[in-house]
Write an enzyme that holds these catalytic residues in place. Sequence first.
Site, PDB file in Angstrom:
ATOM      1  N   HIS A 113     -35.848 -15.797  30.298  1.00 45.59           N
ATOM      2  CA  HIS A 113     -34.537 -15.517  29.708  1.00 45.59           C
ATOM      3  C   HIS A 113     -33.528 -16.491  30.283  1.00 45.59           C
ATOM      4  CE1 HIS A 113     -30.978 -13.284  28.452  1.00 45.59           C
ATOM      5  NE2 HIS A 113     -31.769 -12.696  27.580  1.00 45.59           N
ATOM      6  N   ASP A 149     -38.030  -8.200  24.559  1.00 47.07           N
ATOM      7  CA  ASP A 149     -38.982  -8.290  23.460  1.00 47.07           C
ATOM      8  C   ASP A 149     -40.423  -8.050  23.894  1.00 47.07           C
ATOM      9  OD1 ASP A 149     -37.172  -8.838  21.429  1.00 47.07           O
ATOM     10  OD2 ASP A 149     -37.039 -10.941  22.015  1.00 47.07           O
TER      11      ASP A 149
END
Length: 438
Positions: A312, A369
Amino acid sequence: MTTQLKDKKGADTATLTYNGSSATLPIVRGTENETAIDIEKLRASTGLITLDPGYGSTGSCRSAITFIDGEKGILRYRGYPIEELAEKSNFLEVAWLLLHGELPTPAELQSFTSEITRHTMLHQDFDRFFDALPKDAHPMPVCSAAIGALTTFYQEPESEHQLHDTIIRLMAKMPTIAACSYKHSIGQPFMYPMNRLDYSSNFLRMMFGIPCEEYEVDPVLARVVDLLLILHADHEQNCSTSTVRMVGSSMANLYASIAAGISALWGSLHGGANQKVIEMLEQIEREEGSADKFLARAKDKNDTTRLMGFGHRVYKSYDPRAAILKKACGDVIERVGVSSRMLEIAMRLEEVALKDDYFVSRKLYPNVDFYSGVIYQAMNIPVNMFTVMFTMGRLPGWIAQWIEMRNDEHFRIARPRQIYVGSPKRAYVPASARGRSA
Ligand code: ACO
C-alpha cells in the site's frame, strides 16, 4: 533547503535557496502533527516547480475527513477509529458522519435513512440504457456510465438544495444500479427495491432475489455487507478520490465527478485488486496450492506478477481494514457452511510472505483487498461484482471529499505542471520531403 526557521509571527518556515534566489515557505501542521512545506508560492518566488511522479511526497489538500497513520496502521473517519465504527455503527450512520462531520442524532439518522429509502428506484427510461449495453458488459463500466447518465435525468442547476437531492439520489440509487448491472449481465429481470429493508439487505435482495420467488435476506450476511461498506467508506486522497476531486475542481457536477471516480477505482492497482486477488488464489489452487512458487514470481523483477492485495502507498504496517476482514472471513464461512480453499490459500500466502525478507524489508502487508474477495466469494457474489461492492462503500467518502474540495478556502482548479522532456523547437517538414534515415 533549511527548515525550522521562524517567520515574523514565530511560525516555522523552510527556506529554499536556488541560483541566488530564495523562498521562505510556511510549514503547515495537521491535527496529528503531520508536517508539510506549503509550496504554493514557490514558483512565483523562484521559478521552480516540484517534481513528484505518483505524488508520494505531495499533499494535495487540507482535509478534515479521514486520518491515516500508515506506519502505525491507524484509520479514523472524522476522528472515530475504524475498529469502533466497524463494530458499533452501520453504513448509513457512517455515511452521514463522513458527509456532515458529526455522528447523526437519532432524528437526523431516521430522516436520512428514510429519504434514501424513498429514492432507490431508477427512472423507467433507464431500462433502455441497460438494453443498449452488451450482455457480457463488466459491471464496473456499466456503473460508471449509469452514474454519468443520472445527470441527464436530473439537470437542475447546482444549488445547495439541489446538491442535497443529488447526494440522496446517488446514495439511494447506487445499490439499485449495482444490482441491475449484475442482473443485466446474467439476463435476469431487475428486482425493484423493497422499502421495508435496510440498505444492505435491500441490495442483497436486488442481487439474488428473483421476481417469481420469495427471498429471505440472511441478517448475518446483510451485516457483513454493511461492515464491508463501512470499511471502504473513505480512505483520504487515494487514486479514485483524487480523481473525484480533480474532475470536480473544473466545476463538473457531482454525478460526472463520481462517474470518473468509479473508472479510476476499476484499475487493478486500486479497487480492481479485489477481483485480481481471487483470480490469483484460483491460479495458485490450479497450480496445486504452492504459495512459495507464486511468491517467487511476485519477487522476480523480470516477472510482472505481483502479490495482489499486498502493499500500500500509505500503510507500512498491517492495514487495519484487512485485520477486521480477516476475522469476518471466518464468520462468513462458518455461516454459509462452506469450507473455503481460497481462505486457506490466502492465509498460507500471508504467513509465508510476512516471513519473507522481500516483503518484510519493503513493508508490504495485506491491504483491504486481500480478504474482501474471499468474503464476497463465500457469499456467492460474482468476481466481476467485487469492485462494484467497493464502489458502493466508497461513495459517501467521494461525496464528502468533493463537497470539502468545493468549500475549501484554497479552492482552485487542479492543474499540475510538468517538466517537458520532448523535442526542442524544430521546423515543420512537408510530407513529400520526409524520409527516415535507417
Ligand atoms: N507484490 C510484489 N512486490 C511489490 C508489491 C506486491 N504486491 N507491492 C509493492 N511491491 C514492491 C515493488 O516492486 C517495489 O520494489 P522495489 O523497491 O524493489 O522496486 C516496492 O515494493 C515498492 O512498491 P511500489 O510499487 O513503488 O509502491 P507504490 O506505493 O507505488 O504502490 C501498490 C502501491 C500499487 C498498492 C502496490 O503495492 C501494488 O501494486 N500492490 C498490489 C495491488 C494491490 O493490492 N492494490 C490495492 C491497493 S489498496 C487499494 O487501492 C484499495
